[in-house]
Design a protein around this motif. Structure first.
Motif, PDB file in Angstrom:
ATOM      1  N   TYR A 400       0.868  -1.178   0.000  1.00  0.00           N
ATOM      2  CA  TYR A 400       0.000   0.000   0.000  1.00  0.00           C
ATOM      3  C   TYR A 400       0.900   1.222   0.000  1.00  0.00           C
ATOM      4  N   LEU A 401       0.328   2.412  -0.235  1.00  0.00           N
ATOM      5  CA  LEU A 401       1.160   3.610  -0.394  1.00  0.00           C
ATOM      6  C   LEU A 401       2.025   3.877   0.827  1.00  0.00           C
ATOM      7  N   LEU A 406      10.722   5.987   1.031  1.00  0.00           N
ATOM      8  CA  LEU A 406      10.862   7.296   0.385  1.00  0.00           C
ATOM      9  C   LEU A 406      11.555   7.151  -0.968  1.00  0.00           C
ATOM     10  N   ALA A 407      12.518   6.245  -1.050  1.00  0.00           N
ATOM     11  CA  ALA A 407      13.217   6.025  -2.327  1.00  0.00           C
ATOM     12  C   ALA A 407      12.245   5.540  -3.396  1.00  0.00           C
ATOM     13  N   PHE A 412       9.037   8.075  -8.680  1.00  0.00           N
ATOM     14  CA  PHE A 412       7.952   8.638  -9.489  1.00  0.00           C
ATOM     15  C   PHE A 412       7.915  10.163  -9.443  1.00  0.00           C
ATOM     16  N   SER A 413       8.443  10.751  -8.343  1.00  0.00           N
ATOM     17  CA  SER A 413       8.528  12.216  -8.286  1.00  0.00           C
ATOM     18  C   SER A 413       9.554  12.614  -7.245  1.00  0.00           C
ATOM     19  N   LYS A 414      10.521  13.429  -7.667  1.00  0.00           N
ATOM     20  CA  LYS A 414      11.544  13.918  -6.744  1.00  0.00           C
ATOM     21  C   LYS A 414      10.968  14.913  -5.733  1.00  0.00           C
TER      22      LYS A 414
END
Length: 475
Positions: A400-401, A406-407, A412-414
């Protein structure tokens, strides 16, 4: 001999008596028929159409008839067709031929219209009271679950987390609209048709306003043709009742789902469930299932009444006898459902932990990840695509999310930082919806305060109407 049989040369065929008689069901109007007759007789004496002595005899006789009917001592027969003729016949048997003066200056056409309005006024007060009790039960559950989070659904797919209290309040506001419709309809029900006669009024010097005032009506109907042929007030009630039971049916559907093993969000109290004659482990939510099932009959009564009236010329036609059974059944169906629902909701056990686990084991916080990225100056459509890819990756990884590192997020987005874990928590997601009507805790508390004010206003209205109706009690 029928009370109306003077111009006939032979008795009515027995099959006609059986087919056309309405006493089987319109005896429900007995109390209201006598209430109307007492006011009518008082007016006849006031206008010197009958003497005061005659009025006193008729009044005493009507009260005795009311007691006989209430105690089950009166014989109500199909030979006398309907409640009006049965009451009049019982009155004549009680006090003699002077009882025949009761019908001076009126017809059964305006009499039945009056009885129906008196009956429906009483029903409106009872149903409004029960609706208010159900709303209060829902608010109690909301207050007890201001920190309980459950999945919110669209298309029966998990969408976004909401407070269980917020979900309960949604039904409070549905039923609030129902209550407003029912109480607003009072002003259209509360007009007296008596004095319209068969269709054209009467040649006697009656005082229609006096009768209306005696019975607590706001005014008299303005047109005699309309007064005896109008059943809009019945149709309006059936439409309002259809909305009430439709809302009950929606709530019933959720209670049935939520109490299943697949959801296990709630458990209904044993007092409102039944078992199986074969399977000893079963606990069936029969009350909400049956309410859901009875919804169709209420809808049917509405369509039946609309169809009955759609082709009728003015004024009264025998077809209009069909106005009663559907209305009576709708009143009893709705009263029965509402009387059960309030205590069933109040005693319902909410499985808070199960609801919470359902929220944390889904992707209903995905919108908040997109909103987070928008806050980082990424256009929403781009953010939407990023989150869609993130969710797809999570599904493929059986995560799940909140399980992602964090990596993994940064793949998908910095723009995503450590604070994302706080943003995506169930509590944060719920409280982020801090807009009027939203599911944030403080906003739900505002909704509860608003509902409490509604309750006070309607309780005042109900007390006024209850006081009015008590004044008309005959026995």
């Amino acid at each position: 001999m029928k009370l109306w049989g003077g111009r006939f040369t032979k008795p009515t065929n027995q099959l006609v008596d059986e087919y056309t008689a309405s006493i089987r069901f319109d005896q429900k109007l007995a109390t209201f028929d006598i209430q109307g007759s007492l006011a009518h007789v008082s007016m006849l004496a006031k206008c010197a159409i009958i003497t005061n002595q005659e009025a006193e005899l008729i009044t005493d006789g009507l009260k005795k008839v009311a007691t006989q009917i209430e105690c089950g001592e009166a014989e109500l027969t199909e030979a006398n067709e309907d409640i009006h003729m049965n009451v009049e016949k019982l009155l004549i048997d009680q006090i003699g031929s002077v009882g025949g003066k009761l019908h001076t200056g009126r017809s059964r056409n305006d009499q039945v219209a009056l009885d129906m309005r008196l009956y429906l006024r009483d029903a409106l007060v009872t149903i409004a009271t029960l609706l208010l009790e159900l709303q209060q039960a829902l608010v109690k559950q909301a207050e007890a679950n201001l920190d309980t989070v459950l999945p919110g659904y669209t298309h029966l797919q998990r969408a976004q987390p909401v407070l269980f209290a917020h979900h309960m309040m949604a039904y409070v506001f549905m039923f609030q609209r129902d209550l407003e419709r029912l109480t607003d309809s009072w002003k259209r029900v509360n007009r007296s048709p008596l004095g319209a006669g068969a269709l054209a009024g009467t040649s006697f010097p009656i005082d229609r306003s006096f009768v209306a005032d005696q019975l607590g009506f706001d005014a008299v109907s303005e047109n005699s043709l309309d007064a005896v042929s109008d059943r809009d007030f019945v149709i309006e009630f059936l439409a309002d009742a259809s909305l009430v039971i439709m809302h009950l049916s929606r709530l019933s559907e959720e209670l049935v789902q939520w109490s299943s093993a697949e959801f296990n969000f709630i458990e209904l109290d044993d007092a409102f469930c039944t078992g199986s004659s074969m399977m000893p482990q079963k606990k069936n939510p029969d009350v909400p299932e049956l309410v859901r099932g009875k919804t169709g009959r209420v809808f049917g009564h509405l369509m039946g009444m609309l169809t009955t009236l759609k082709g009728l010329p003015l004024a009264y036609n025998k077809d209009m006898q069909e106005d009663k059974e559907g209305m009576f059944d709708t009143v009893e169906t709705l009263k029965g459902a509402l009387a059960l629902f309030a205590p069933m909701i109040e005693t319902m056990n909410v499985h808070k932990d199960v609801m919470y686990q359902a929220v944390v084991k889904d992707y209903s916080n995905a919108t908040d990840l997109a909103d987070y990225l928008v806050g980082k100056d990424i256009p929403f459509r781009e953010a939407h695509a990023i989150v869609g890819q993130t969710v797809l990756y999570s599904i493929e990884q059986s995560k799940y999310l909140l399980d992602l590192s964090l990596a993994e997020f940064k793949r998908f987005s910095k723009a995503i930082d450590e604070d994302i874990y706080d943003v995506l928590s169930a509590k944060a997601v719920v409280n982020a919806r801090d807009v009027t009507g939203g599911t944030a805790k403080n906003r739900v508390e505002d909704q509860i305060k608003q509902a409490r004010q509604f309750f006070e206003d309607h309780e005042t209205w109900l007390q006024g109407k209850i006081t009015l109706l008590k004044k008309l009690i005959v026995t």
